[in-house]
Design a protein around this motif. Structure first.
Motif, PDB file in Angstrom:
ATOM      1  N   ALA A  17       0.833  -1.209   0.000  1.00 33.56           N
ATOM      2  CA  ALA A  17       0.000   0.000   0.000  1.00 33.56           C
ATOM      3  C   ALA A  17       0.866   1.256   0.000  1.00 33.56           C
ATOM      4  CB  ALA A  17      -0.924  -0.011   1.217  1.00 33.56           C
ATOM      5  N   TYR A  18       1.931   1.244   0.779  1.00 32.26           N
ATOM      6  CA  TYR A  18       2.861   2.377   0.790  1.00 32.26           C
ATOM      7  C   TYR A  18       3.459   2.593  -0.603  1.00 32.26           C
ATOM      8  CZ  TYR A  18       2.953   2.321   5.954  1.00 32.26           C
ATOM      9  OH  TYR A  18       2.621   2.380   7.275  1.00 32.26           O
ATOM     10  N   ALA A  19       3.872   1.496  -1.238  1.00 30.72           N
ATOM     11  CA  ALA A  19       4.503   1.585  -2.557  1.00 30.72           C
ATOM     12  C   ALA A  19       3.562   2.190  -3.589  1.00 30.72           C
ATOM     13  CB  ALA A  19       4.964   0.194  -3.005  1.00 30.72           C
ATOM     14  N   LEU A  20       2.288   1.805  -3.530  1.00 30.32           N
ATOM     15  CA  LEU A  20       1.305   2.360  -4.466  1.00 30.32           C
ATOM     16  C   LEU A  20       1.099   3.850  -4.242  1.00 30.32           C
ATOM     17  CD1 LEU A  20      -1.467  -0.376  -4.768  1.00 30.32           C
ATOM     18  CD2 LEU A  20      -0.010   0.507  -6.574  1.00 30.32           C
ATOM     19  N   ILE A  21       1.040   4.256  -2.979  1.00 29.86           N
ATOM     20  CA  ILE A  21       0.884   5.680  -2.663  1.00 29.86           C
ATOM     21  C   ILE A  21       2.071   6.469  -3.200  1.00 29.86           C
ATOM     22  CG2 ILE A  21       0.944   7.342  -0.744  1.00 29.86           C
ATOM     23  CD1 ILE A  21      -0.860   5.432   0.824  1.00 29.86           C
ATOM     24  N   LEU A  22       3.262   5.924  -3.015  1.00 29.09           N
ATOM     25  CA  LEU A  22       4.452   6.591  -3.533  1.00 29.09           C
ATOM     26  C   LEU A  22       4.417   6.705  -5.053  1.00 29.09           C
ATOM     27  CD1 LEU A  22       7.200   4.936  -1.289  1.00 29.09           C
ATOM     28  CD2 LEU A  22       6.681   7.382  -1.398  1.00 29.09           C
ATOM     29  N   GLU A  23       4.147   5.584  -5.692  1.00 31.43           N
ATOM     30  CA  GLU A  23       4.203   5.519  -7.157  1.00 31.43           C
ATOM     31  C   GLU A  23       3.123   6.375  -7.811  1.00 31.43           C
ATOM     32  OE1 GLU A  23       6.280   3.532 -10.428  1.00 31.43           O
ATOM     33  OE2 GLU A  23       6.630   3.600  -8.274  1.00 31.43           O
ATOM     34  N   ASN A  24       1.925   6.359  -7.251  1.00 33.83           N
ATOM     35  CA  ASN A  24       0.790   7.030  -7.894  1.00 33.83           C
ATOM     36  C   ASN A  24       0.630   8.493  -7.501  1.00 33.83           C
ATOM     37  OD1 ASN A  24       0.091   4.648  -9.191  1.00 33.83           O
ATOM     38  ND2 ASN A  24      -1.329   4.018  -7.601  1.00 33.83           N
ATOM     39  N   HIS A  25       1.113   8.868  -6.326  1.00 32.87           N
ATOM     40  CA  HIS A  25       0.805  10.214  -5.828  1.00 32.87           C
ATOM     41  C   HIS A  25       2.022  11.045  -5.418  1.00 32.87           C
ATOM     42  CE1 HIS A  25      -3.432   9.108  -5.837  1.00 32.87           C
ATOM     43  NE2 HIS A  25      -3.128   8.017  -5.138  1.00 32.87           N
ATOM     44  N   ILE A  26       2.873  10.488  -4.568  1.00 30.93           N
ATOM     45  CA  ILE A  26       3.937  11.301  -3.979  1.00 30.93           C
ATOM     46  C   ILE A  26       5.099  11.548  -4.940  1.00 30.93           C
ATOM     47  CG2 ILE A  26       5.695  11.357  -2.156  1.00 30.93           C
ATOM     48  CD1 ILE A  26       3.675   9.988  -0.311  1.00 30.93           C
ATOM     49  N   LEU A  27       5.646  10.493  -5.532  1.00 25.63           N
ATOM     50  CA  LEU A  27       6.844  10.639  -6.353  1.00 25.63           C
ATOM     51  C   LEU A  27       6.633  11.460  -7.631  1.00 25.63           C
ATOM     52  CD1 LEU A  27       8.565   7.153  -5.915  1.00 25.63           C
ATOM     53  CD2 LEU A  27       8.886   9.278  -4.631  1.00 25.63           C
ATOM     54  N   PRO A  28       5.474  11.345  -8.308  1.00 26.33           N
ATOM     55  CA  PRO A  28       5.290  12.194  -9.493  1.00 26.33           C
ATOM     56  C   PRO A  28       5.368  13.691  -9.197  1.00 26.33           C
ATOM     57  CG  PRO A  28       3.690  10.409  -9.505  1.00 26.33           C
ATOM     58  CD  PRO A  28       4.361  10.378  -8.153  1.00 26.33           C
ATOM     59  N   ILE A  29       5.024  14.096  -7.987  1.00 25.56           N
ATOM     60  CA  ILE A  29       5.017  15.519  -7.634  1.00 25.56           C
ATOM     61  C   ILE A  29       6.275  15.923  -6.854  1.00 25.56           C
ATOM     62  CG2 ILE A  29       3.750  17.354  -6.444  1.00 25.56           C
ATOM     63  CD1 ILE A  29       2.289  16.154  -8.863  1.00 25.56           C
ATOM     64  N   PHE A  30       6.664  15.113  -5.903  1.00 23.39           N
ATOM     65  CA  PHE A  30       7.753  15.498  -4.994  1.00 23.39           C
ATOM     66  C   PHE A  30       9.046  14.716  -5.213  1.00 23.39           C
ATOM     67  CE2 PHE A  30       3.798  16.283  -2.495  1.00 23.39           C
ATOM     68  CZ  PHE A  30       3.934  17.660  -2.339  1.00 23.39           C
ATOM     69  N   GLY A  31       9.033  13.747  -6.113  1.00 28.14           N
ATOM     70  CA  GLY A  31      10.168  12.836  -6.251  1.00 28.14           C
ATOM     71  C   GLY A  31      11.519  13.502  -6.425  1.00 28.14           C
ATOM     72  N   ASP A  32      11.597  14.587  -7.188  1.00 25.97           N
ATOM     73  CA  ASP A  32      12.876  15.230  -7.487  1.00 25.97           C
ATOM     74  C   ASP A  32      13.215  16.365  -6.516  1.00 25.97           C
ATOM     75  OD1 ASP A  32      13.248  13.534  -9.662  1.00 25.97           O
ATOM     76  OD2 ASP A  32      12.131  14.855 -11.007  1.00 25.97           O
ATOM     77  N   LYS A  33      12.334  16.639  -5.575  1.00 24.41           N
ATOM     78  CA  LYS A  33      12.576  17.728  -4.622  1.00 24.41           C
ATOM     79  C   LYS A  33      13.501  17.260  -3.495  1.00 24.41           C
ATOM     80  CE  LYS A  33       8.172  20.148  -5.385  1.00 24.41           C
ATOM     81  NZ  LYS A  33       8.798  21.371  -5.935  1.00 24.41           N
ATOM     82  N   ARG A  34      14.253  18.212  -2.934  1.00 22.84           N
ATOM     83  CA  ARG A  34      15.155  17.920  -1.828  1.00 22.84           C
ATOM     84  C   ARG A  34      14.670  18.579  -0.531  1.00 22.84           C
ATOM     85  NH1 ARG A  34      19.972  15.699  -3.756  1.00 22.84           N
ATOM     86  NH2 ARG A  34      20.117  15.798  -6.034  1.00 22.84           N
ATOM     87  N   GLN A  35      13.490  19.197  -0.609  1.00 18.37           N
ATOM     88  CA  GLN A  35      12.922  19.843   0.566  1.00 18.37           C
ATOM     89  C   GLN A  35      11.416  19.993   0.373  1.00 18.37           C
ATOM     90  OE1 GLN A  35      14.838  23.521   1.561  1.00 18.37           O
ATOM     91  NE2 GLN A  35      13.625  23.860   3.415  1.00 18.37           N
ATOM     92  N   LEU A  36      10.666  19.885   1.452  1.00 15.47           N
ATOM     93  CA  LEU A  36       9.218  20.041   1.396  1.00 15.47           C
ATOM     94  C   LEU A  36       8.820  21.377   2.004  1.00 15.47           C
ATOM     95  CD1 LEU A  36       8.056  16.479   2.518  1.00 15.47           C
ATOM     96  CD2 LEU A  36       7.851  17.451   0.230  1.00 15.47           C
TER      97      LEU A  36
END
Length: 323
Positions: free
Chosen positions: A29-48
């Motif tokens: 479930a964590y992996a799906l959340i990362l793949e579908n939502h978090i990484l496309p938007i924040f994946g290349d960022k170094r700070q939130l």
């Protein structure tokens, strides 16, 4: 201090660490959340930054995700940030997200007395092992993955109980960008989900003649060594409701409230007084005032339900709404 990494790089390390502590289904479930939502938007960022997270939240809501789903996504994002900050590969930044006020009220979905009788009568007149599973769900309130994982060895006629020891689910596996699914058999959701549920007289009467001649290693729904998966069984259940002209209702909602399921797990025998303690399983958290009042109401309804040939308590509470 190590060089700051991207969210994507931190997420890989975080997942590897989490793998030691959580179930495979949770990690999936964590992996799906990362793949579908978090990484496309924040994946290349170094700070939130708070503004970025707030904008992300509103966008996800506009895309049609529920507040519950978005909050689950933000929990994963927060865990990754804390992991990165702890290991000094991400800067720690406090952020607080606001959600719009929800206008839609949640309506309690329940099965009416008439429809519950209709299903139970159909099962008795048209016995199959899949239909037996629906009857068990109505009588005990167990989850769909648990009924799919139920074996004949889990049914104890002497103790008149059903033991819930396993659950079946199909999970997504993401390995180096490649996705596939896998059917897994594991322990139930939490430690408290491993439990014994008393059978009422009607269920015991229905199941007794079959249990005596069945192979204990076989699954109840298939009466074979191979189980059926929840998605397949859920589709069968939907077809059954359509056939009986009953409104579509998720199998899990055959028992509308958790404490109602608990009442079934701790049934009140006819002629005996029930206490509030009987309505809750051990190790449950203290209940709030609203649930306590409803539980007291449930005592009388459980006794009434037993007198009415074990009609499920859920059907007595139709129409109750919760804020």
């Amino acid at each position: 201090m190590e060089e700051l990494k991207t969210i994507r790089e931190v997420a890989i390390l975080w997942k590897k660490d989490k793998q030691q502590y959580v179930k495979q289904s949770t990690l999936s479930a964590y992996a799906l959340i990362l793949e579908n939502h978090i990484l496309p938007i924040f994946g290349d960022k170094r700070q939130l930054h708070e503004k970025d997270v707030q904008d992300f939240t509103l966008i996800k809501l506009q895309e049609g995700l529920s507040q519950k789903t978005v909050k689950d996504i933000l929990i994963v994002l927060k865990m990754i940030q804390k992991f990165g900050a702890k290991h000094e590969i991400l800067p720690m930044a406090e952020w607080s997200v606001k959600f719009p006020t929800e206008q839609k009220k949640n309506v309690l979905e329940v099965l009416s007395i008439a429809n519950q009788k209709k299903i139970m009568q159909y099962v008795k007149e048209n016995f199959t092992f899949r239909n037996l599973g629906v009857y068990v769900c109505l009588s005990t309130g167990i989850r769909i993955g648990e009924i799919c994982g139920l074996k004949w060895s889990d049914i104890n006629l002497s103790a008149e109980t059903i033991s819930v020891n396993r659950t079946i689910e199909r999970i997504y596996i993401i390995d180096e960008g490649k996705r596939h699914t896998e059917l897994i058999i594991s322990t139930p959701k939490t430690q408290n989900s491993i439990r014994e549920i008393p059978m009422n007289r009607e269920l015991l009467k229905l199941i007794r003649p079959f249990k005596k001649v069945m192979n204990d290693d076989f699954f109840v729904l298939t009466n074979e060594a191979k189980p059926t998966e929840p998605r397949t069984y859920r589709n069968y259940y939907k077809q059954l409701l359509k056939q009986l002209d009953i409104p579509d209702l998720r199998l899990e909602f055959l028992h509308p409230l958790d404490f109602i399921g608990t009442c079934r797990h701790n049934p009140v025998r006819p002629g005996k007084k029930a206490t509030l303690d009987q309505l809750f399983l051990p190790k449950r958290q203290p209940v709030n005032q609203t649930v306590a009042i409803l539980a007291i109401l449930a005592v009388a309804l459980v006794q009434s339900a037993h007198e009415e040939h074990h009609i499920g308590l859920g059907s007595h509470l139709q129409g109750l709404h919760f804020q």
